[in-house]
Enzyme design. Structure first.
Site, mmCIF file in Angstrom:
data_model
loop_
_atom_site.group_PDB
_atom_site.id
_atom_site.type_symbol
_atom_site.label_atom_id
_atom_site.label_comp_id
_atom_site.label_asym_id
_atom_site.label_seq_id
_atom_site.Cartn_x
_atom_site.Cartn_y
_atom_site.Cartn_z
ATOM 1 N N LEU A 64 0.623 -1.277 0.172
ATOM 2 C CA LEU A 64 0.464 0.363 0.294
ATOM 3 C C LEU A 64 0.729 1.309 0.054
ATOM 4 O O LEU A 64 0.083 1.935 -0.295
ATOM 5 C CB LEU A 64 -0.996 -0.402 1.233
ATOM 6 C CG LEU A 64 -2.033 -1.459 1.072
ATOM 7 C CD1 LEU A 64 -2.800 -0.963 2.353
ATOM 8 C CD2 LEU A 64 -2.955 -0.856 0.533
ATOM 9 N N ASP A 80 2.198 13.051 14.995
ATOM 10 C CA ASP A 80 2.300 13.601 12.703
ATOM 11 C C ASP A 80 0.748 13.715 12.144
ATOM 12 O O ASP A 80 0.158 12.931 11.094
ATOM 13 C CB ASP A 80 2.996 12.291 12.677
ATOM 14 C CG ASP A 80 3.194 12.107 11.442
ATOM 15 O OD1 ASP A 80 3.523 13.983 10.726
ATOM 16 O OD2 ASP A 80 3.890 11.635 10.202
ATOM 17 N N GLY A 119 8.084 4.097 3.297
ATOM 18 C CA GLY A 119 8.432 5.551 3.349
ATOM 19 C C GLY A 119 10.210 5.001 4.459
ATOM 20 O O GLY A 119 10.687 3.559 4.273
#
Length: 660
Positions: free
Chosen positions: A344, A465, A347
């Protein structure tokens, strides 16, 4: 360089350069140097004519080679597909008279010819110079070319209309009593005006046939005539264009040549523009559209290509090919009891997979988090323990606006977290497509996110975040915040090295200054998200990392109603408080923020009705242009205008993105 400029430059180099040289030469004409200028005029005429003939031959040769390269032609020339192709190819080109295929022994296999042209075609194809790859017949009326078939399977011979060659040689570019002729490598005239040997330039008749040079001369014939002559080789052929002209008409030549050359230059320029436009419509635009479609298919952001169209296609195709290979490999991979079905996102801190729980028979999202590979075993165990504690805390509460955590395991240098799979898109991807939301939709979205944050804050969890990439919009109308606990765990893991985890542009000023991260920091990030939803702009810009951080610390945010004029006053006032540099000036109660936004939505009679295609992936794949979550060095709160000696710049990143 992009594809269209390349095509334009190539057309200019081939079509305009010879004529530009002619025009430049004619600018210097003067009466005192008329004889020399007439020589130059003859050189220009031969150069222009040679270029025209070269263009004609090259265009015919390109057509012949295109036909020869057709697999149907050279693999089985007698098949209906081959003969049908030759017939259709001939019908589409009125300047071609016949096409014939010959085997390597020189025997004719098959021929396509125009009706009534059998005699001409047979005579030209059976010319004694049959092995010559290029031949002009009947004073330029016909042109015969021979091109090889792929894999040494023989040759394709083409009989083409050669009258443009005769027309080029019969033009009045040099004036009265002037003549142009096309001669072969042995000095024989093959088209144009017949010339005796003493009318030929002496240098041309004396030089070696293999020499290919340009020249001009003034000489006298055996009968006492003074002649100005020039010669120029035709590129790509064994031929040379020769001109001759008596000196008596020299003065009348230059004016006519200047006018005609300028016209030719203008026409060539117009033709170049038309060809460039045709190339854009038929080649460049389809390639660009194909590139955009292919980049969208592999999940790259629109306009994120860095090279020309061909390089963009090559890179996106390589990404697509890699995704296919990865997907095939992933189908055989398990993490613990969970089967991996696809990627999906990814990073620097880990990857997110689409998974399946065969035991409970339900789809899942599985996120891996890399631990400190360079640390000691005790440190990695401590990091895994902290991550587990945060995940356990986050899993204790269930809320409709929070992505649920189901499981967590640590393996070697990483851990993976099993989460609820939301079928839909991220807010980041939605904004990339639609740019902004209506005020009512933004209020409903903000209220949902605030309720999720309030539930987490009540349980002692700060997100750290909050950004569009971590807000999921489900096809069922759900709005969920992802990565609760994970961001705080990563921040906790790195707390001992004076770093803060987050995404520049969404981090609150106090976090950048090293003053810690509180629920007020999550509200600041929520304010940034809502501002972006309403205006389509990032409040602190999209420049360098240093510029974004400086903007967060120092620059006031432009009032939202200056950009989004339909924003209700209460909504604007709330945004002003959320985006306050001082956390003390922000709302104290996250749930109260949700209630304020609900009230705004009710006044606007808003209903959540965003259209999200169900086939879109739950989370976007990696996007090189998207904001990255980073581990940043904190900025000392006692000095925001500089940095203490021995420290790194406050915008320098220690690591790449931690999540998609």
């Amino acid at each position: 360089m992009r594809l269209l400029p390349r095509i334009a430059l190539a057309l200019a180099a081939v079509g305009l350069l010879p004529l530009a040289v002619v025009t430049q030469r004619l600018v210097d004409i003067n009466r005192e140097g008329m004889r020399e200028q007439v020589l130059r005029t003859n050189v220009a005429a031969t150069s222009t004519t040679a270029a025209q003939i070269a263009d004609l031959v090259e265009s015919r040769r390109s057509l012949a080679q295109a036909a020869a390269n057709n697999p149907a032609v050279y693999t089985n020339p007698l098949a209906p597909e081959a003969t049908g192709f030759l017939r259709s190819f001939l019908e589409a080109r009125p300047d071609l008279n016949a096409l014939a295929l010959f085997n390597p022994l020189g025997d004719e296999i098959v021929r396509a010819q125009r009706r009534g042209a059998a005699e001409v075609a047979s005579r030209i194809l059976a010319d004694p110079s049959a092995e010559s790859p290029l031949l002009v017949v009947h004073n330029g009326q016909w042109l015969r070319l021979m091109v090889p078939l792929p894999e040494g399977r023989g040759t394709l011979r083409v009989v083409a209309d050669g009258t443009p060659i005769a027309d080029a040689l019969a033009g009045n570019l040099i004036g009265e009593q002037a003549a142009l002729a096309l001669v072969d490598e042995h000095g024989g005239v093959i088209a144009g005006t017949p010339m005796s040997e003493d009318e030929m330039p002496p240098t041309l008749t004396e030089m070696n046939p293999t020499d290919r040079i340009q020249g001009a001369q003034n000489h006298t014939t055996a009968d006492g005539r003074e002649i100005l002559s020039a010669f120029d080789p035709v590129p790509g052929t064994p031929w040379t264009v020769v001109s001759r002209q008596p000196t008596a008409v020299a003065e009348r030549v230059s004016a006519r040549m200047l006018r005609d050359s300028t016209t030719a230059l203008g026409l060539a320029l117009l033709l170049m523009v038309l060809l460039s436009a045709a190339a854009y419509v038929t080649i460049v635009r389809p390639i660009r559209q194909l590139g955009r479609d292919q980049r969208e298919l592999v999940g790259l952001a629109p306009g994120s290509g860095r090279g020309n169209e061909i390089e963009d296609l090559r890179s996106s195709f390589a990404r697509l090919e890699q995704r296919v290979r990865d997907r095939e490999a992933l189908e055989r991979i398990f993490l613990g009891r969970y089967q991996i079905l696809g990627v999906l996102g990814q990073g620097a801190m880990g990857m997110v997979f689409r998974g399946w729980d065969p035991k409970l028979r339900r789809p899942l999202a599985i996120k891996t988090v890399h631990l400190d590979a360079d640390g000691t075993e005790d440190r990695k165990q401590d990091q895994a323990r902290r991550l587990l504690q945060e995940a356990v805390t986050a899993a204790r509460f269930q809320h409709p606006n929070i992505v649920a955590i189901h499981d967590l395991e640590d393996v070697e240098d990483s851990a993976y977290i099993v989460m609820e799979l939301v079928d839909g898109v991220t807010l980041e991807r939605y904004l990339a497509e639609h740019r902004r939301l209506a005020a009512g939709d933004a209020a409903l979205l903000g209220a949902a996110v605030a309720r999720g944050l309030a539930e987490a804050h009540k349980a002692g969890i700060v997100h750290h975040d909050v950004k569009p990439a971590n807000i999921l919009l489900g096809v069922d109308g759900s709005i969920k915040v992802a990565d609760f606990g994970i961001a705080q765990a990563i921040s906790t893991i790195n707390r001992d090295v004076e770093q803060v985890f987050g995404t520049p542009g969404y981090l609150p000023p106090e976090a950048l200054q090293g003053l810690g991260y509180t629920p007020a920091g999550d509200l600041f990030s929520l304010g940034v998200v809502l501002y972006e939803c309403l205006t389509g702009l990032k409040p602190f810009g999209t420049g360098t990392l240093k510029q974004i951080i400086n903007g967060t610390l120092r620059n006031p945010v432009p009032p939202v109603h200056h950009v989004a004029r339909a924003t209700p006053e209460a909504f604007g006032e709330l945004l002003d408080r959320l985006l306050s540099k001082d956390p003390e000036d922000r709302p104290e109660n996250t749930l109260a923020v949700a209630e304020t936004l609900d009230a705004v939505a009710r006044r606007l009679e808003a209903r959540w009705s965003l259209e999200i295609p169900s086939q879109i992936e739950t989370e976007p794949v990696e996007d090189d242009d998207a904001p990255k979550s980073m581990l940043l060095d904190t900025i000392p709160h006692h000095d925001v205008s500089g940095r203490p000696a021995g420290t790194r710049p406050h915008g320098e990143a220690r690591s790449g993105r931690a999540d998609p």
